[in-house]
Design an enzyme around this catalytic site. Structure first.
Site, PDB file in Angstrom:
ATOM      1  N   SER A 186     -10.101   6.777  -4.046  1.00 40.21           N
ATOM      2  CA  SER A 186      -9.445   7.719  -4.961  1.00 40.21           C
ATOM      3  C   SER A 186      -9.752   7.369  -6.409  1.00 40.21           C
ATOM      4  CB  SER A 186      -7.925   7.708  -4.736  1.00 40.21           C
ATOM      5  OG  SER A 186      -7.381   6.477  -5.190  1.00 40.21           O
ATOM      6  N   SER A 194      -7.424   6.531  -8.710  1.00 36.50           N
ATOM      7  CA  SER A 194      -6.261   5.889  -9.325  1.00 36.50           C
ATOM      8  C   SER A 194      -6.618   4.677 -10.169  1.00 36.50           C
ATOM      9  CB  SER A 194      -5.258   5.474  -8.248  1.00 36.50           C
ATOM     10  OG  SER A 194      -5.770   4.417  -7.465  1.00 36.50           O
ATOM     11  N   LYS A 247      -4.770  -1.945  -6.652  1.00 37.36           N
ATOM     12  CA  LYS A 247      -4.180  -1.691  -7.970  1.00 37.36           C
ATOM     13  C   LYS A 247      -4.320  -2.953  -8.815  1.00 37.36           C
ATOM     14  CE  LYS A 247      -2.453   2.286  -6.460  1.00 37.36           C
ATOM     15  NZ  LYS A 247      -3.024   3.592  -6.882  1.00 37.36           N
ATOM     16  N   SER A 252      -1.764   7.833 -10.403  1.00 35.10           N
ATOM     17  CA  SER A 252      -1.713   6.655  -9.553  1.00 35.10           C
ATOM     18  C   SER A 252      -0.353   6.541  -8.883  1.00 35.10           C
ATOM     19  CB  SER A 252      -1.989   5.388 -10.378  1.00 35.10           C
ATOM     20  OG  SER A 252      -1.800   4.232  -9.597  1.00 35.10           O
TER      21      SER A 252
END
Length: 311
Positions: free
Chosen positions: A89, A91, A146, A255
């Protein structure tokens, strides 16, 4: 299933090893005895081809003997040293793009067994600013990636798209560090990122010893009403529990991270992302060499300039 391939690789490697071991202990002595008897009767040493014709090794055992060393090396590398992950993705833009393939250092946050993920021995602790892969707390069967923003005991505020961190302090006195504003420095738009038709603002941010870039969407209002609500704190404020970490994506307005679902336990951490070893592009413009009717998973190009270390 995030751990499916680890379990499958472990079981297949174990099966191949057991088949090879059974053949070596139970079957091979009989083959060796048969060959020795034939050599004594013929009064000569048989060639490898003659030995194989006289006392052949079973097909399954031969295959297991061939693949076990390879599988064993892959299992060790993947379970304890490095594992490849694909970024699915946007994010983590601009640090990572969809289609980036990253190498994750598995031993950064302790060495774990590949089946039950129990920590075998400690090797280090996460640092503020690390880009980490972890098991999604809402569904541990899914891997997320992350940036670690806050450590155990930290107080964190995310208000008006500005990050504030008060580092953990054992004794609250004058020597404890105060609440810090994480400064954002706007960057020139040499490469523009968009959310649909809205150009995103690009900033640099310093977390610990790590300077990295983030993206902010000026068209998106505060989403504090959807934030994870920790008892005893304000709507946009959190205190990280002991043994947990607070994660955020670098693409701040695109996100799904700790602001919405809470904290990541230490035992959910998989490893630290260290290297982008491949970056594939899947978008197809009018001049793309890939026909539009080809499956969407076929890449249209390689982003060679993105290969390198993760900031």
């Amino acid at each position: 299933m995030a751990n499916f391939y680890s379990i499958l690789l472990t079981l297949v490697t174990l099966a191949a090893g057991l088949i090879w071991l059974y053949d070596a202990k139970m079957k091979r002595p009989a083959r060796v005895a048969l060959i020795q008897q034939a050599e004594q009767e013929a009064n000569k040493t048989l060639s490898a081809e003659e030995r194989e014709r006289l006392a052949p090794q079973g097909t399954i055992a031969e295959f297991a003997q061939s693949v076990f060393p390879i599988l064993f090396v892959i299992l060790i590398l993947r379970s304890f040293l490095y594992e490849p992950f694909r970024i699915p993705s946007a994010s983590m833009m601009p640090t990572m793009l969809a289609g980036d393939f990253v190498l994750v250092e598995k031993f950064s946050y302790g060495v774990r067994d590949p089946l039950f993920r129990s920590e075998l021995f400690a090797t280090g602790l996460p640092q503020r600013g690390d880009v980490a892969v972890f098991k999604y707390p809402v569904n541990p069967q899914v891997d997320f990636i992350k940036r670690i923003v806050a450590l155990p005991g930290d107080r964190i505020i995310y208000r008006n798209k500005t990050l504030y961190i008060e580092p953990a302090c054992e004794t609250r006195n004058e020597s404890c560090p105060p609440l810090q504003v994480i400064k954002q420095t706007i960057q020139p738009q040499d490469e523009i990122y968009f959310n649909r038709t809205t150009p995103l603002q690009r900033f640099t941010e310093q977390l610990g010893d790590v300077e990295h870039e983030i993206l902010v969407d000026p068209s998106v209002a505060s989403r504090a009403a959807f934030y994870y609500q920790q008892p005893g704190t304000a709507m946009d404020e959190w205190v990280v529990p002991e043994g947990h970490y607070f994660m955020m994506g670098d693409n701040r307005d695109n996100s799904e991270d700790s602001r919405y679902w809470g904290f990541v336990p230490y035992d959910h951490l998989v490893g630290r992302a260290t290297l982008i070893w491949m970056s594939l592009e899947f978008e197809r413009g009018a001049d793309s060499w890939v026909p539009q009717w080809f499956p969407s998973w076929i890449p249209s190009g390689v982003r060679w300039h993105r290969l390198g270390t993760v900031e």
